[in-house]
Scaffold this active site. Structure first.
Site, PDB file in Angstrom:
ATOM      1  N   ASP A 127     -17.371 -12.328   7.042  1.00  0.00           N
ATOM      2  CA  ASP A 127     -15.921 -12.164   7.131  1.00  0.00           C
ATOM      3  C   ASP A 127     -15.574 -11.560   8.494  1.00  0.00           C
ATOM      4  O   ASP A 127     -15.669 -10.349   8.702  1.00  0.00           O
ATOM      5  CB  ASP A 127     -15.454 -11.242   5.989  1.00  0.00           C
ATOM      6  CG  ASP A 127     -13.952 -10.996   5.982  1.00  0.00           C
ATOM      7  OD1 ASP A 127     -13.280 -11.393   6.948  1.00  0.00           O
ATOM      8  OD2 ASP A 127     -13.468 -10.389   5.009  1.00  0.00           O
ATOM      9  N   TYR A 140       0.823  -1.218   0.000  1.00  0.00           N
ATOM     10  CA  TYR A 140       0.000   0.000   0.000  1.00  0.00           C
ATOM     11  C   TYR A 140       0.852   1.262   0.000  1.00  0.00           C
ATOM     12  O   TYR A 140       0.520   2.242   0.698  1.00  0.00           O
ATOM     13  CB  TYR A 140      -0.933   0.007   1.219  1.00  0.00           C
ATOM     14  CG  TYR A 140      -1.710  -1.255   1.435  1.00  0.00           C
ATOM     15  CD1 TYR A 140      -2.556  -1.757   0.453  1.00  0.00           C
ATOM     16  CD2 TYR A 140      -1.615  -1.964   2.632  1.00  0.00           C
ATOM     17  CE1 TYR A 140      -3.282  -2.927   0.641  1.00  0.00           C
ATOM     18  CE2 TYR A 140      -2.329  -3.128   2.836  1.00  0.00           C
ATOM     19  CZ  TYR A 140      -3.162  -3.612   1.835  1.00  0.00           C
ATOM     20  OH  TYR A 140      -3.865  -4.759   2.033  1.00  0.00           O
ATOM     21  N   TYR A 184     -14.227  -4.374   2.296  1.00  0.00           N
ATOM     22  CA  TYR A 184     -12.903  -4.859   1.894  1.00  0.00           C
ATOM     23  C   TYR A 184     -12.769  -6.297   2.392  1.00  0.00           C
ATOM     24  O   TYR A 184     -13.045  -6.588   3.559  1.00  0.00           O
ATOM     25  CB  TYR A 184     -11.808  -3.985   2.516  1.00  0.00           C
ATOM     26  CG  TYR A 184     -10.420  -4.570   2.367  1.00  0.00           C
ATOM     27  CD1 TYR A 184      -9.662  -4.314   1.231  1.00  0.00           C
ATOM     28  CD2 TYR A 184      -9.879  -5.377   3.362  1.00  0.00           C
ATOM     29  CE1 TYR A 184      -8.393  -4.861   1.086  1.00  0.00           C
ATOM     30  CE2 TYR A 184      -8.617  -5.925   3.222  1.00  0.00           C
ATOM     31  CZ  TYR A 184      -7.876  -5.664   2.088  1.00  0.00           C
ATOM     32  OH  TYR A 184      -6.628  -6.213   1.949  1.00  0.00           O
ATOM     33  N   LYS A 227      -6.060 -13.098  11.610  1.00  0.00           N
ATOM     34  CA  LYS A 227      -5.525 -12.058  12.479  1.00  0.00           C
ATOM     35  C   LYS A 227      -5.395 -12.534  13.922  1.00  0.00           C
ATOM     36  O   LYS A 227      -4.460 -13.243  14.268  1.00  0.00           O
ATOM     37  CB  LYS A 227      -6.339 -10.777  12.344  1.00  0.00           C
ATOM     38  CG  LYS A 227      -6.226 -10.167  10.929  1.00  0.00           C
ATOM     39  CD  LYS A 227      -6.788  -8.790  10.871  1.00  0.00           C
ATOM     40  CE  LYS A 227      -6.714  -8.214   9.458  1.00  0.00           C
ATOM     41  NZ  LYS A 227      -5.356  -7.954   8.967  1.00  0.00           N
TER      42      LYS A 227
END
Length: 419
Positions: free
Chosen positions: A240, A19, A146, A269
């Site tokens: 998600d 990014y 996202y 995560k």
């Protein structure tokens, strides 16, 4: 600041950062150690971590219980292929996830990254209908969402979100719409889904918080409306929970606040405590049964090389131990209250559009995002690691952070934005 270490000066010209426009970006900070909620730079400066290494280090860094579990596993077997073989950490992890998730979410596919777990869920949804003799090919996704950076996941992100807009013309064409936020919206969404159901395999959503799309919140009712609409249209629901799972929004899973059972849920995560690449796609029994057949062509043909690697699964089991041994819901409740109180004054700063908090997520949204790059080094100067993006300055601290360290983070945001 002293001179950079040799490993930095010799290697930094060979990396490609995420990014980042490499030509204009501020040079990255060299990190030599982590501990608890602190990151130590090579020159000895310490930063309090305000974003938990992209929301993953829920227990802080170098937690002794996770470290010991990984050391013990490393001595025995860090990895063995999962094709035709299994290992104890992976099976224990699968049983534990099945036990803690609602309903019949009990079949666990363990991969190595969040994006891959979403790809697996999408592939499962498509093949679920293929195996039933239906050629459904599309997904319904929402503005502001996202789900990852791989080709399949990019095709269910908001194409105008920014990061993936360049690829809009080459990605698979899915159905983009708005999240329902009122009962009237929900009725319109249900009609929209029913109209398109013959071509839709699944609806995919982030629960309660659209993370990388701008930390946009919605209510639990939205998830219930999605579940109702999917049931009425015979469409699957993928949730998600990669960002929201494991107490980030206040409950173990964000879907717990809605009382629904998704058809598939993706996790990553905090699953491994932020110490090892690991993810899981967990499917309901009904999904699995559509693949369970004498016909070999109905099998799920997917298998990452490091699928269910024992070292990562050992870390995840240790992470789950910690979530079970301590009251993380209470920790997050305390963090939420402190974030609300200490970020509220930011609302009086001239460039602030809104301030919002949900669980251990604190967001200050700006009217003008052009100054964000200039803010980043100012946070480092104040001894904190806060990485603004888009038009927001946000905190997602480790869930074990104490009051004093959290006050340093919130104080840095007030000072920088006030200045």
């Amino acid at each position: 600041m002293g001179e950079h270490p040799h490993w930095y000066t010799e290697g930094v010209s060979h990396i490609w950062l995420p990014y980042t426009q490499m030509k204009t970006a501020t040079p990255p900070l060299p990190v030599k150690a982590t501990d608890g909620v602190r990151i130590t730079l090579s020159d000895g400066r310490e930063l309090i971590d305000g974003i938990s290494s992209w929301w993953a280090a829920a227990h802080g860094y170098n937690h002794p219980h996770i470290m010991q579990a990984m050391k013990a596993q490393l001595e025995v077997m860090p990895h063995v292929m999962f094709g035709g073989m299994v290992n104890e950490p992976a099976l224990r992890l699968s049983k534990r996830l099945a036990d803690m998730l609602p309903g019949d979410l009990n079949r666990v596919f363990i991969a190595e990254s969040g994006s891959v777990s979403v790809e697996v869920a999408m592939k499962m949804a498509l093949q679920y209908f293929f195996n039933r003799g239906e050629k459904r090919s599309k997904f319904v996704h929402f503005r502001g969402t996202y789900h990852g950076d791989t080709l399949g996941t990019m095709a269910v992100c908001d194409p105008e979100e920014g990061m993936h807009g360049l690829f809009g013309d080459v990605l698979a064409k899915n159905l983009l719409t708005d999240l329902p936020r009122t009962r009237q919206d929900a009725e319109k969404f249900a009609a929209f889904l029913k109209k398109n159901a013959a071509d839709v395999a699944a609806v995919i959503t982030e629960p309660l918080v659209q993370g990388a799309g701008g930390m946009v919140f919605h209510q639990a009712e939205t998830l219930r409306w999605l579940r109702e609409a999917c049931d009425a249209a015979d469409v699957l629901l993928i949730v998600d929970e990669i960002f929201t799972g494991f107490y980030r929004t206040g409950t173990r899973f964000a879907t717990d606040q809605a009382g629904i059972v998704p058809d598939m849920v993706t996790l990553s995560k905090a699953l491994s405590g932020g110490v090892s690449p690991l993810s899981a796609c967990v499917a309901r029994a009904e999904i699995f049964e559509a693949f369970y057949d004498d016909d070999p062509s109905k099998a799920l043909m997917h298998g990452p090389t490091y699928m269910a690697h024992a070292l990562g699964c050992a870390a995840a089991n240790a992470s789950l131990d910690l979530f079970e041994q301590d009251d993380y819901a209470a920790k997050v409740h305390a963090i939420e209250g402190q974030l609300m109180a200490e970020l509220a004054p930011c609302g009086f700063a001239g460039n602030v559009k809104s301030v919002r908090v949900k669980g251990a997520i604190g967001v200050v949204q700006l009217d003008d995002a052009r100054e964000l790059e200039a803010l980043k080094p100012k946070f480092v100067e104040r001894g904190v690691w806060i990485r603004p993006f888009r038009d927001i300055v946000y905190l997602t601290p480790p869930l074990v952070i104490d009051k004093d360290d959290l006050s340093v983070l919130t104080g840095a945001i007030r000072d920088v934005l006030g200045a």
